[in-house]
Design a protein around this motif. Structure first.
Motif, PDB file in Angstrom:
ATOM      1  N   VAL A 206       0.835  -1.208   0.000  1.00 42.69           N
ATOM      2  CA  VAL A 206       0.000   0.000   0.000  1.00 42.69           C
ATOM      3  C   VAL A 206       0.865   1.251   0.000  1.00 42.69           C
ATOM      4  CG1 VAL A 206      -1.680   1.328   1.348  1.00 42.69           C
ATOM      5  CG2 VAL A 206      -2.007  -1.141   1.019  1.00 42.69           C
ATOM      6  N   THR A 207       1.913   1.267   0.798  1.00 39.33           N
ATOM      7  CA  THR A 207       2.807   2.418   0.851  1.00 39.33           C
ATOM      8  C   THR A 207       3.471   2.677  -0.500  1.00 39.33           C
ATOM      9  OG1 THR A 207       3.213   2.046   3.197  1.00 39.33           O
ATOM     10  CG2 THR A 207       4.838   3.371   2.020  1.00 39.33           C
ATOM     11  N   SER A 208       3.713   1.615  -1.273  1.00 39.05           N
ATOM     12  CA  SER A 208       4.412   1.752  -2.560  1.00 39.05           C
ATOM     13  C   SER A 208       3.497   2.176  -3.710  1.00 39.05           C
ATOM     14  CB  SER A 208       5.080   0.427  -2.933  1.00 39.05           C
ATOM     15  OG  SER A 208       4.123  -0.511  -3.425  1.00 39.05           O
ATOM     16  N   LEU A 209       2.193   2.235  -3.474  1.00 43.80           N
ATOM     17  CA  LEU A 209       1.276   2.517  -4.583  1.00 43.80           C
ATOM     18  C   LEU A 209       1.565   3.862  -5.222  1.00 43.80           C
ATOM     19  CD1 LEU A 209      -2.105   1.163  -3.179  1.00 43.80           C
ATOM     20  CD2 LEU A 209      -0.559   0.076  -4.816  1.00 43.80           C
ATOM     21  N   ASP A 210       1.607   3.835  -6.547  1.00 44.41           N
ATOM     22  CA  ASP A 210       1.881   5.015  -7.364  1.00 44.41           C
ATOM     23  C   ASP A 210       1.394   4.689  -8.769  1.00 44.41           C
ATOM     24  OD1 ASP A 210       3.616   6.427  -9.448  1.00 44.41           O
ATOM     25  OD2 ASP A 210       4.260   7.473  -7.639  1.00 44.41           O
ATOM     26  N   PRO A 211       0.635   5.568  -9.413  1.00 43.32           N
ATOM     27  CA  PRO A 211       0.068   5.208 -10.718  1.00 43.32           C
ATOM     28  C   PRO A 211       1.107   4.836 -11.771  1.00 43.32           C
ATOM     29  CG  PRO A 211      -0.319   7.535 -10.214  1.00 43.32           C
ATOM     30  CD  PRO A 211       0.271   6.905  -8.990  1.00 43.32           C
ATOM     31  N   ARG A 212       2.331   5.301 -11.634  1.00 39.29           N
ATOM     32  CA  ARG A 212       3.371   4.985 -12.613  1.00 39.29           C
ATOM     33  C   ARG A 212       4.038   3.642 -12.359  1.00 39.29           C
ATOM     34  NH1 ARG A 212       7.050   9.136 -11.109  1.00 39.29           N
ATOM     35  NH2 ARG A 212       5.764   9.113  -9.271  1.00 39.29           N
ATOM     36  N   THR A 213       4.085   3.226 -11.070  1.00 40.22           N
ATOM     37  CA  THR A 213       4.935   2.081 -10.755  1.00 40.22           C
ATOM     38  C   THR A 213       4.294   0.960  -9.953  1.00 40.22           C
ATOM     39  OG1 THR A 213       5.721   3.198  -8.764  1.00 40.22           O
ATOM     40  CG2 THR A 213       7.031   3.484 -10.786  1.00 40.22           C
ATOM     41  N   SER A 214       3.155   1.171  -9.345  1.00 41.53           N
ATOM     42  CA  SER A 214       2.631   0.151  -8.437  1.00 41.53           C
ATOM     43  C   SER A 214       1.128   0.328  -8.256  1.00 41.53           C
ATOM     44  CB  SER A 214       3.338   0.272  -7.077  1.00 41.53           C
ATOM     45  OG  SER A 214       2.827  -0.645  -6.146  1.00 41.53           O
TER      46      SER A 214
ATOM     47  N   LEU B 282      -4.567  -8.635  -6.876  1.00 42.30           N
ATOM     48  CA  LEU B 282      -3.172  -8.820  -7.257  1.00 42.30           C
ATOM     49  C   LEU B 282      -2.464  -7.482  -7.213  1.00 42.30           C
ATOM     50  CD1 LEU B 282      -2.954  -7.573 -10.337  1.00 42.30           C
ATOM     51  CD2 LEU B 282      -3.819  -9.798 -10.984  1.00 42.30           C
ATOM     52  N   HIS B 283      -1.153  -7.542  -7.359  1.00 43.11           N
ATOM     53  CA  HIS B 283      -0.305  -6.352  -7.338  1.00 43.11           C
ATOM     54  C   HIS B 283       0.467  -6.297  -8.651  1.00 43.11           C
ATOM     55  CE1 HIS B 283       3.341  -4.198  -5.312  1.00 43.11           C
ATOM     56  NE2 HIS B 283       2.516  -3.315  -5.835  1.00 43.11           N
ATOM     57  N   ILE B 284       0.386  -5.171  -9.349  1.00 43.67           N
ATOM     58  CA  ILE B 284       1.154  -4.924 -10.576  1.00 43.67           C
ATOM     59  C   ILE B 284       2.264  -3.946 -10.214  1.00 43.67           C
ATOM     60  CG2 ILE B 284       1.119  -4.113 -12.973  1.00 43.67           C
ATOM     61  CD1 ILE B 284      -1.978  -4.352 -12.827  1.00 43.67           C
ATOM     62  N   ARG B 285       3.485  -4.281 -10.615  1.00 40.49           N
ATOM     63  CA  ARG B 285       4.618  -3.437 -10.252  1.00 40.49           C
ATOM     64  C   ARG B 285       5.570  -3.272 -11.431  1.00 40.49           C
ATOM     65  NH1 ARG B 285       7.020  -6.031  -5.227  1.00 40.49           N
ATOM     66  NH2 ARG B 285       8.414  -7.047  -6.662  1.00 40.49           N
ATOM     67  N   ARG B 286       6.189  -2.122 -11.512  1.00 45.06           N
ATOM     68  CA  ARG B 286       7.257  -1.886 -12.489  1.00 45.06           C
ATOM     69  C   ARG B 286       8.368  -1.103 -11.819  1.00 45.06           C
ATOM     70  NH1 ARG B 286       5.043   2.450 -16.220  1.00 45.06           N
ATOM     71  NH2 ARG B 286       6.067   1.427 -17.939  1.00 45.06           N
ATOM     72  N   ASP B 287       9.553  -1.276 -12.329  1.00 40.46           N
ATOM     73  CA  ASP B 287      10.709  -0.539 -11.847  1.00 40.46           C
ATOM     74  C   ASP B 287      10.853   0.702 -12.726  1.00 40.46           C
ATOM     75  OD1 ASP B 287      13.526   0.321 -11.579  1.00 40.46           O
ATOM     76  OD2 ASP B 287      13.730  -1.522 -10.413  1.00 40.46           O
ATOM     77  N   PRO B 288      11.047   1.887 -12.152  1.00 37.31           N
ATOM     78  CA  PRO B 288      11.155   3.093 -12.985  1.00 37.31           C
ATOM     79  C   PRO B 288      12.507   3.254 -13.687  1.00 37.31           C
ATOM     80  CG  PRO B 288      11.394   3.681 -10.679  1.00 37.31           C
ATOM     81  CD  PRO B 288      11.061   2.202 -10.727  1.00 37.31           C
ATOM     82  N   PHE B 289      13.483   2.402 -13.380  1.00 37.02           N
ATOM     83  CA  PHE B 289      14.795   2.492 -14.008  1.00 37.02           C
ATOM     84  C   PHE B 289      14.642   2.310 -15.513  1.00 37.02           C
ATOM     85  CE2 PHE B 289      18.982   0.345 -14.978  1.00 37.02           C
ATOM     86  CZ  PHE B 289      19.736   1.505 -14.908  1.00 37.02           C
ATOM     87  N   ALA B 290      15.123   3.257 -16.301  1.00 32.03           N
ATOM     88  CA  ALA B 290      14.869   3.308 -17.747  1.00 32.03           C
ATOM     89  C   ALA B 290      15.226   2.017 -18.482  1.00 32.03           C
ATOM     90  CB  ALA B 290      15.626   4.486 -18.366  1.00 32.03           C
ATOM     91  N   LEU B 291      16.243   1.327 -18.042  1.00 36.30           N
ATOM     92  CA  LEU B 291      16.683   0.111 -18.722  1.00 36.30           C
ATOM     93  C   LEU B 291      15.618  -0.982 -18.699  1.00 36.30           C
ATOM     94  CD1 LEU B 291      19.146  -1.287 -20.098  1.00 36.30           C
ATOM     95  CD2 LEU B 291      19.786  -2.086 -17.809  1.00 36.30           C
ATOM     96  N   ILE B 292      14.806  -1.021 -17.645  1.00 32.26           N
ATOM     97  CA  ILE B 292      13.815  -2.087 -17.500  1.00 32.26           C
ATOM     98  C   ILE B 292      12.390  -1.572 -17.306  1.00 32.26           C
ATOM     99  CG2 ILE B 292      15.465  -3.807 -16.677  1.00 32.26           C
ATOM    100  CD1 ILE B 292      14.556  -3.151 -13.814  1.00 32.26           C
ATOM    101  N   ALA B 293      12.162  -0.309 -17.533  1.00 36.47           N
ATOM    102  CA  ALA B 293      10.841   0.299 -17.288  1.00 36.47           C
ATOM    103  C   ALA B 293       9.779  -0.156 -18.281  1.00 36.47           C
ATOM    104  CB  ALA B 293      10.959   1.819 -17.293  1.00 36.47           C
TER     105      ALA B 293
END
Length: 180
Positions: free
Chosen positions: A59-67, A82-93
């Protein structure tokens, strides 16, 4: 396959998740885990106190861009999440991952899990701009077949990576859904 009204809702910020929803999500997680589900706590029994810290971190990590947390409700009652997550690091975003995919035991076999995963795919592609999704599943419980029916493919395994009990080692199965 579901009978009833199935609806989805996503949560993209910590303030979106009420205390009541936290309790409902935690109760689902406890139920799924204690029924032997592979949703992140491999050693049942658990209770709300066990899952609360992990749920709090999500819940703390929720952000429309990443979680995001995606819920499925059947006739107005939580049926899964479920939880959808992405890393904002450009190489793997360009790719994201699914975590803690779970459905209440009372609705299993009614298509709720499949519908939840399909909706996650749509959100990942259309709203988050992702090109692929990944997940790690516990081997030996039929998850490879479940995800395979939804278009996912196995891309690797870590043999014996998960030790559930002495003499009960399971593979961790790496799966990919691409393109979205």
């Amino acid at each position: 396959m579901t009978s009833g009204d199935l609806s989805f809702r996503q949560f993209t910020g910590p303030g979106d998740v009420t205390d009541g929803l936290r309790r409902t999500l935690a109760d689902c997680w406890v139920e799924v885990t204690n029924a032997g589900g592979a949703a992140g706590f491999p050693f049942p029994p658990v209770d709300r106190a066990h899952v609360a810290p992990a749920l709090g971190a999500i819940v703390t990590s929720l952000d429309p861009r990443t979680s995001r947390v995606l819920t499925a409700a059947l006739d107005g009652e939580l049926a899964g999440w479920l939880h959808i997550r992405r890393d904002p690091f450009a190489l793997i975003a360009h790719w994201g991952s699914l975590h803690h995919v779970q459905t209440r035991t009372a609705v299993r076999g009614r298509g709720v899990g499949a519908a939840l995963v399909r909706e996650a795919r749509r959100i990942a592609r259309d709203e988050m701009g992702l090109e692929q999704l990944r997940l790690a599943a516990r081997g030996g419980v039929g998850l490879e077949a479940f995800y395979g029916r939804l278009g996912w493919r196995e891309i690797g395994r870590w043999p014996g990576a998960l030790r559930l009990a002495p003499g009960d080692d399971r593979d961790e199965v790496l799966m990919l859904l691409a393109p979205l």
